[in-house]
Design an enzyme around this catalytic site. Structure first.
Site, PDB file in Angstrom:
ATOM      1  N   HIS A 144       0.836  -1.206   0.000  1.00 12.71           N
ATOM      2  CA  HIS A 144       0.000   0.000   0.000  1.00 12.71           C
ATOM      3  C   HIS A 144       0.868   1.253   0.000  1.00 12.71           C
ATOM      4  CE1 HIS A 144      -3.579  -2.395   0.898  1.00 12.71           C
ATOM      5  NE2 HIS A 144      -2.831  -3.030   1.781  1.00 12.71           N
TER       6      HIS A 144
ATOM      7  N   ASP B 139       8.784   5.491   8.327  1.00 11.17           N
ATOM      8  CA  ASP B 139       8.155   4.842   9.468  1.00 11.17           C
ATOM      9  C   ASP B 139       6.994   5.734   9.858  1.00 11.17           C
ATOM     10  OD1 ASP B 139       7.938   2.625  11.103  1.00 11.17           O
ATOM     11  OD2 ASP B 139       9.002   3.572  12.748  1.00 11.17           O
TER      12      ASP B 139
HETATM   13  P1  ITT Z   1       7.386  -1.248   6.405  1.00 13.43           P
HETATM   14  O1  ITT Z   1       8.038  -1.133   7.751  1.00 13.43           O
HETATM   15  O2  ITT Z   1       7.772  -2.456   5.633  1.00 13.43           O
HETATM   16  O3  ITT Z   1       7.503   0.003   5.584  1.00 13.43           O
HETATM   17  P2  ITT Z   1       4.896  -1.460   7.929  1.00 13.43           P
HETATM   18  O4  ITT Z   1       3.531  -1.920   7.494  1.00 13.43           O
HETATM   19  O5  ITT Z   1       5.576  -2.193   9.040  1.00 13.43           O
HETATM   20  O6  ITT Z   1       5.786  -1.413   6.606  1.00 13.43           O
HETATM   21  P3  ITT Z   1       5.082   1.013   9.510  1.00 13.43           P
HETATM   22  O7  ITT Z   1       5.999   0.331  10.470  1.00 13.43           O
HETATM   23  O8  ITT Z   1       5.491   2.338   8.984  1.00 13.43           O
HETATM   24  O9  ITT Z   1       4.768   0.058   8.244  1.00 13.43           O
HETATM   25  O10 ITT Z   1       3.629   1.194  10.053  1.00 13.43           O
HETATM   26  C1  ITT Z   1       3.292   0.993  11.387  1.00 13.43           C
HETATM   27  C2  ITT Z   1       1.837   0.652  11.492  1.00 13.43           C
HETATM   28  O11 ITT Z   1       1.048   1.790  11.170  1.00 13.43           O
HETATM   29  C3  ITT Z   1       1.343  -0.490  10.607  1.00 13.43           C
HETATM   30  O12 ITT Z   1       0.491  -1.269  11.411  1.00 13.43           O
HETATM   31  C4  ITT Z   1       0.545   0.142   9.545  1.00 13.43           C
HETATM   32  O13 ITT Z   1      -0.563  -0.628   9.173  1.00 13.43           O
HETATM   33  C5  ITT Z   1       0.098   1.456  10.199  1.00 13.43           C
HETATM   34  N1  ITT Z   1       0.078   2.513   9.180  1.00 13.43           N
HETATM   35  C6  ITT Z   1       1.155   3.018   8.526  1.00 13.43           C
HETATM   36  N2  ITT Z   1       0.760   3.935   7.624  1.00 13.43           N
HETATM   37  C7  ITT Z   1      -0.605   3.997   7.720  1.00 13.43           C
HETATM   38  C8  ITT Z   1      -1.615   4.720   7.049  1.00 13.43           C
HETATM   39  O14 ITT Z   1      -1.334   5.558   6.065  1.00 13.43           O
HETATM   40  N3  ITT Z   1      -2.891   4.523   7.388  1.00 13.43           N
HETATM   41  C9  ITT Z   1      -3.219   3.658   8.366  1.00 13.43           C
HETATM   42  N4  ITT Z   1      -2.338   2.924   9.050  1.00 13.43           N
HETATM   43  C10 ITT Z   1      -1.039   3.080   8.727  1.00 13.43           C
END
Ligand code: ITT
Length: 196
Positions: free
Chosen positions: A13, A70
């Site tokens: 996403h 992040d």
């Molecule tokens: P990467 O580390 O591989 O980039 P990740 O899914 O682990 O991917 P993050 O650590 O940045 O991404 O995200 C932390 C959490 O926040 C994760 O549970 C995501 O689903 C949520 N999150 C991140 N961006 C978001 C958004 O735009 N809308 C809703 N939830 C989000």
């Protein structure tokens, strides 16, 4: 001019959102695109720290200029939790549904619903590091609303809107989101390099 950059993420996403904003001159490669299946450490205590850890890992192990983001959902009444722990709020191995259920449970009976999404992007180009940040303020609803987006999107209404990110759909979310704000700064910075 920067023609190729690796985006150090496993989240499809995020990749779609970012490719949508940085279109044109710079090709954005995913981790799969460089055959990286590594479990990149995210052990820092801050969003900035984790974004830098991920970008430095790719630069060191694979040699590519790259960036990583992040993102955390920071809820005022919960002292900014889940924050840097947003991905594993309900425990290791849990999914978005479990994370949202825990958040709704923690917020039961809470009148202060203020929250913000914060994205930090760390960029490494030619061994120099840069950091960009995007913030969207809003509030947490009392039940999940909408199907689009990912993560905590069904629970978050940005200020001045009446729909959650998951109800408004990707097109509008990608115009106004925390990630969009940070990526626009990244794109503007890249275009200054392109002009050199
Ligand atoms: P990467 O580390 O591989 O980039 P990740 O899914 O682990 O991917 P993050 O650590 O940045 O991404 O995200 C932390 C959490 O926040 C994760 O549970 C995501 O689903 C949520 N999150 C991140 N961006 C978001 C958004 O735009 N809308 C809703 N939830 C989000």
């Amino acid at each position: 001019m920067i023609t190729k950059l690796v985006f150090a993420t496993n989240n499809k996403h995020k990749l779609e959102e970012v490719r949508h904003i940085i279109s044109g001159k710079t090709e954005i490669l995913s981790l799969a695109g460089i055959d990286c299946c590594d479990d990149i450490p995210e052990t820092a205590g801050t969003l900035e720290g984790n974004a830098l850890l991920k970008a430095r890992y790719i630069k060191l192990q694979y040699g590519y200029d790259c960036f990583a983001d992040d993102t955390g959902l920071e809820v005022e009444a919960l002292h900014n939790a889940p924050g840097v722990y947003s991905a594993r709020y309900a425990g290791e191995g849990h999914d978005a549904e479990a994370n949202m259920n825990k958040l709704l449970c923690q917020m039961q009976g809470q009148s202060n619903r203020k929250a913000r999404f914060r994205t930090v992007i760390a960029l490494i180009i030619k061994d120099k590091e840069y950091v960009f940040e995007g913030i969207v303020n809003g509030s947490i609803v009392t039940d999940k609303r909408g199907e689009a987006g990912f993560g905590y999107d069904p629970l978050f209404i940005p200020d001045t809107y009446t729909l959650t990110f998951a109800q408004m759909g990707n097109e509008l979310k990608n115009l106004i989101s925390h990630r969009a704000l940070a990526v626009k700064q990244l794109a503007a910075f890249l275009s200054t390099l392109s002009a050199e």
